[in-house]
Design an enzyme around this catalytic site. Structure first.
Site, PDB file in Angstrom:
ATOM      1  N   TYR A  67      34.891 -35.588  -0.537  1.00  0.00           N
ATOM      2  CA  TYR A  67      33.936 -36.531  -1.125  1.00  0.00           C
ATOM      3  C   TYR A  67      32.887 -36.943  -0.099  1.00  0.00           C
ATOM      4  O   TYR A  67      33.206 -37.165   1.065  1.00  0.00           O
ATOM      5  CB  TYR A  67      34.664 -37.795  -1.627  1.00  0.00           C
ATOM      6  CG  TYR A  67      34.728 -37.836  -3.131  1.00  0.00           C
ATOM      7  CD1 TYR A  67      33.562 -37.900  -3.879  1.00  0.00           C
ATOM      8  CD2 TYR A  67      35.946 -37.786  -3.804  1.00  0.00           C
ATOM      9  CE1 TYR A  67      33.605 -37.907  -5.261  1.00  0.00           C
ATOM     10  CE2 TYR A  67      35.998 -37.793  -5.175  1.00  0.00           C
ATOM     11  CZ  TYR A  67      34.824 -37.857  -5.906  1.00  0.00           C
ATOM     12  OH  TYR A  67      34.865 -37.876  -7.266  1.00  0.00           O
ATOM     13  N   GLU A  69      29.768 -39.064  -1.204  1.00  0.00           N
ATOM     14  CA  GLU A  69      28.678 -39.745  -1.917  1.00  0.00           C
ATOM     15  C   GLU A  69      27.653 -40.280  -0.926  1.00  0.00           C
ATOM     16  O   GLU A  69      28.004 -40.800   0.137  1.00  0.00           O
ATOM     17  CB  GLU A  69      29.236 -40.921  -2.734  1.00  0.00           C
ATOM     18  CG  GLU A  69      29.819 -40.473  -4.057  1.00  0.00           C
ATOM     19  CD  GLU A  69      30.426 -41.610  -4.851  1.00  0.00           C
ATOM     20  OE1 GLU A  69      30.285 -42.780  -4.445  1.00  0.00           O
ATOM     21  OE2 GLU A  69      31.053 -41.320  -5.882  1.00  0.00           O
ATOM     22  N   ASP A 220       9.243 -26.208 -13.284  1.00  0.00           N
ATOM     23  CA  ASP A 220      10.649 -25.813 -13.301  1.00  0.00           C
ATOM     24  C   ASP A 220      10.651 -24.296 -13.103  1.00  0.00           C
ATOM     25  O   ASP A 220      10.395 -23.533 -14.025  1.00  0.00           O
ATOM     26  CB  ASP A 220      11.275 -26.202 -14.645  1.00  0.00           C
ATOM     27  CG  ASP A 220      12.713 -25.709 -14.788  1.00  0.00           C
ATOM     28  OD1 ASP A 220      13.162 -24.915 -13.937  1.00  0.00           O
ATOM     29  OD2 ASP A 220      13.378 -26.110 -15.756  1.00  0.00           O
ATOM     30  N   THR A 246      17.098 -23.684 -10.326  1.00  0.00           N
ATOM     31  CA  THR A 246      18.517 -23.402 -10.149  1.00  0.00           C
ATOM     32  C   THR A 246      18.631 -22.380  -9.021  1.00  0.00           C
ATOM     33  O   THR A 246      17.620 -21.842  -8.566  1.00  0.00           O
ATOM     34  CB  THR A 246      19.148 -22.810 -11.433  1.00  0.00           C
ATOM     35  OG1 THR A 246      18.363 -21.699 -11.849  1.00  0.00           O
ATOM     36  CG2 THR A 246      19.210 -23.848 -12.536  1.00  0.00           C
ATOM     37  N   LYS A 249      19.935 -17.661 -10.619  1.00  0.00           N
ATOM     38  CA  LYS A 249      19.313 -16.650 -11.483  1.00  0.00           C
ATOM     39  C   LYS A 249      18.753 -15.547 -10.585  1.00  0.00           C
ATOM     40  O   LYS A 249      19.535 -14.812  -9.996  1.00  0.00           O
ATOM     41  CB  LYS A 249      18.251 -17.315 -12.364  1.00  0.00           C
ATOM     42  CG  LYS A 249      18.864 -18.377 -13.294  1.00  0.00           C
ATOM     43  CD  LYS A 249      17.858 -18.998 -14.219  1.00  0.00           C
ATOM     44  CE  LYS A 249      18.505 -19.912 -15.229  1.00  0.00           C
ATOM     45  NZ  LYS A 249      18.684 -21.296 -14.763  1.00  0.00           N
ATOM     46  N   ARG A 255      26.060 -21.370  -9.015  1.00  0.00           N
ATOM     47  CA  ARG A 255      25.498 -22.182 -10.093  1.00  0.00           C
ATOM     48  C   ARG A 255      25.158 -23.559  -9.534  1.00  0.00           C
ATOM     49  O   ARG A 255      26.020 -24.253  -8.996  1.00  0.00           O
ATOM     50  CB  ARG A 255      26.528 -22.355 -11.233  1.00  0.00           C
ATOM     51  CG  ARG A 255      26.868 -21.094 -11.992  1.00  0.00           C
ATOM     52  CD  ARG A 255      25.721 -20.638 -12.880  1.00  0.00           C
ATOM     53  NE  ARG A 255      25.441 -21.534 -13.967  1.00  0.00           N
ATOM     54  CZ  ARG A 255      26.020 -21.493 -15.165  1.00  0.00           C
ATOM     55  NH1 ARG A 255      26.935 -20.580 -15.426  1.00  0.00           N
ATOM     56  NH2 ARG A 255      25.701 -22.347 -16.102  1.00  0.00           N
TER      57      ARG A 255
HETATM   58  N1  DSN Z   1      19.105 -21.694 -20.824  1.00  0.00           N
HETATM   59  C1  DSN Z   1      19.452 -21.005 -19.620  1.00  0.00           C
HETATM   60  C2  DSN Z   1      18.888 -19.619 -19.641  1.00  0.00           C
HETATM   61  O1  DSN Z   1      17.712 -19.409 -19.364  1.00  0.00           O
HETATM   62  O2  DSN Z   1      19.648 -18.738 -19.971  1.00  0.00           O
HETATM   63  C3  DSN Z   1      18.994 -21.748 -18.479  1.00  0.00           C
HETATM   64  O3  DSN Z   1      19.454 -23.041 -18.533  1.00  0.00           O
END
Ligand code: DSN
Length: 415
Positions: A67, A69, A220, A246, A249, A255
């Site tokens: 932990y 925080e 984003d 993120t 990808k 993740r």
């Molecule tokens: N919705 C997801 C995608 O692009 O598959 C990303 O959050």
């Protein structure tokens, strides 16, 4: 992990599920089945990838139960800003993780590496610059936007007043419409970035419009972050006030999410993550994010990201040659949207039929969608995971021909 023939070059994961099976044959068995599915299928989900053994091992490490925080920032404040003892090493790790992500995007923006996901990064990003009821101008879900960009079923559509800009007849973001709506609605935030958009986004033009109407500008870049890191998509740094992403990808990491903000927004962004939206950070995932960032700095990664785009263009050209319709007529990035509006079967049907043929992709809405989000008139196809496995242009052309033969059979059935 796997090479293009599905050979396993990774002992870490195999040992891991066999190890789990000693305690829980049921859970270990589920993981083994999924492992084999991933190994045997052609994986084309545009938001997925295969991370390295090093990332996987960092995420499965002893940091998992620590932990912490608060924030480290020992260097800037001279004190740990944590609410727990024993954080000496996770403090160093988290500060290092921030440093290396700034190097990846060659930026002096402040970065917060704690968001558990892209959606949570967006939740905190909005909190950093908006008040409930403020207006956001964004791209809607049907046209390629994300759920958290103002969809009525998401917190974003409930907490904020959302106006959507459109795509033009070919499916390109309509910059005239962005400007027209920005002038008309005077949003506090102009947002771009997408989950299903296959073209370069003109961040410079967006920034100019945001400046003209006095709005914050947010990007984003979850889908294209790896391409931005490798210089095969223009960068939003220096143009946007807030940037979220993120890490799993095109970036090929664990993740999780990241938020970058201009330095003057640093304090607000940090408190919008902890304590507003989250409790303890996941330090094991932060370790995975740091390894991912180091990998993204390598020359090999740059070669990989360029290959993802080249492969995608080759596949798009093959689909066009075979007579299929693509939204925007092609691609500049890692994904293709196959337009099935004129077909008698839906995206769901094609997705399911591809599943039966060991091809994994997902149904997706297309601009001017006539079917429901559960049926859809499109499928989304991404080249990032199979490029990790070594696929070349010819391999992707062959996959396009396989999908074409599935479509031809469906046309016969749905005559
Ligand atoms: N919705 C997801 C995608 O692009 O598959 C990303 O959050």
């Amino acid at each position: 992990m796997f090479d293009m023939k599905g050979n396993d070059n990774n002992t870490y994961n195999v040992d891991n599920f066999n190890f789990i099976k000693k305690t829980s044959p049921i859970v270990g068995g589920f993981i083994e089945d999924e492992y084999n599915r991933q190994k045997n299928n052609i994986e084309l989900i545009a938001s997925e990838n295969y991370c390295s053994e090093a990332v996987l091992a960092a995420c499965g490490s002893c940091l998992s139960w620590k932990y912490a925080e608060g924030y480290p920032y020992v260097r800037t404040t001279g004190n740990t800003g944590r609410y727990y003892g024993g954080t000496e090493f996770v403090d160093k790790l988290e500060e290092y993780c921030c440093d290396v992500w700034k190097k990846v995007f060659n930026t002096d923006y402040h970065v917060n590496v704690q968001p558990h996901s892209g959606s949570q990064a967006n939740f905190s990003a909005y909190k950093t610059i908006l008040n409930p009821g403020d207006t956001i101008l964004a791209l809607n879900l049907d046209n390629g936007g994300h759920l958290t960009h103002g969809s009525s079923v998401s917190f974003s559509g409930k907490l904020y007043n959302v106006v959507f800009y459109d795509v033009d007849d070919k499916g390109y973001i309509d910059m005239e419409d962005v400007r027209k709506k920005a002038l008309e609605y005077k949003p506090q935030l102009i947002l771009t970035g997408a989950s299903a958009y296959s073209r370069i986004i003109d961040f410079t033009k967006f920034a100019e419009i945001a400046k003209e109407v006095g709005a914050y500008f947010m990007v984003d870049m979850a889908h294209i972050a790896g391409l931005v890191a490798a210089g095969v998509h223009p960068s939003p740094f220096g143009l946007a006030d807030v940037i979220t992403t993120t890490t799993h990808k095109t970036l090929r990491g664990p993740r999780g999410g990241l938020i970058f903000v201009r330095p003057e927004l640093a304090k607000k962004a940090d408190s919008a993550v902890f304590p507003y939206a989250q409790g303890g950070p996941l330090e094991h995932i932060i370790a995975g994010k740091a390894v991912c960032a180091e990998e993204a700095l390598s020359e090999d990664y740059k070669v990989y990201a360029k290959k993802v785009v080249d492969n995608c263009k080759a596949m798009a050209d093959e689909f066009i040659k075979l007579g299929h319709k693509l939204v925007t007529g092609g691609t500049d990035n890692h994904l293709i949207l196959l337009d099935l509006s004129d077909e008698k079967f839906s995206g769901r049907v094609l997705q399911e039929r591809c599943d039966e043929n060991q091809i994994t992709l997902n149904k997706n809405c297309v601009p001017n969608e006539k079917r429901t989000p559960k049926e859809t008139s499109g499928v989304r196809i991404g080249t990032a995971p199979m490029t990790t496995r070594g696929y070349q242009e010819d391999d992707f052309r062959e996959v396009a021909r396989k999908i074409d033969s599935i479509i031809l059979k469906l046309r016969e059935e749905y005559k």
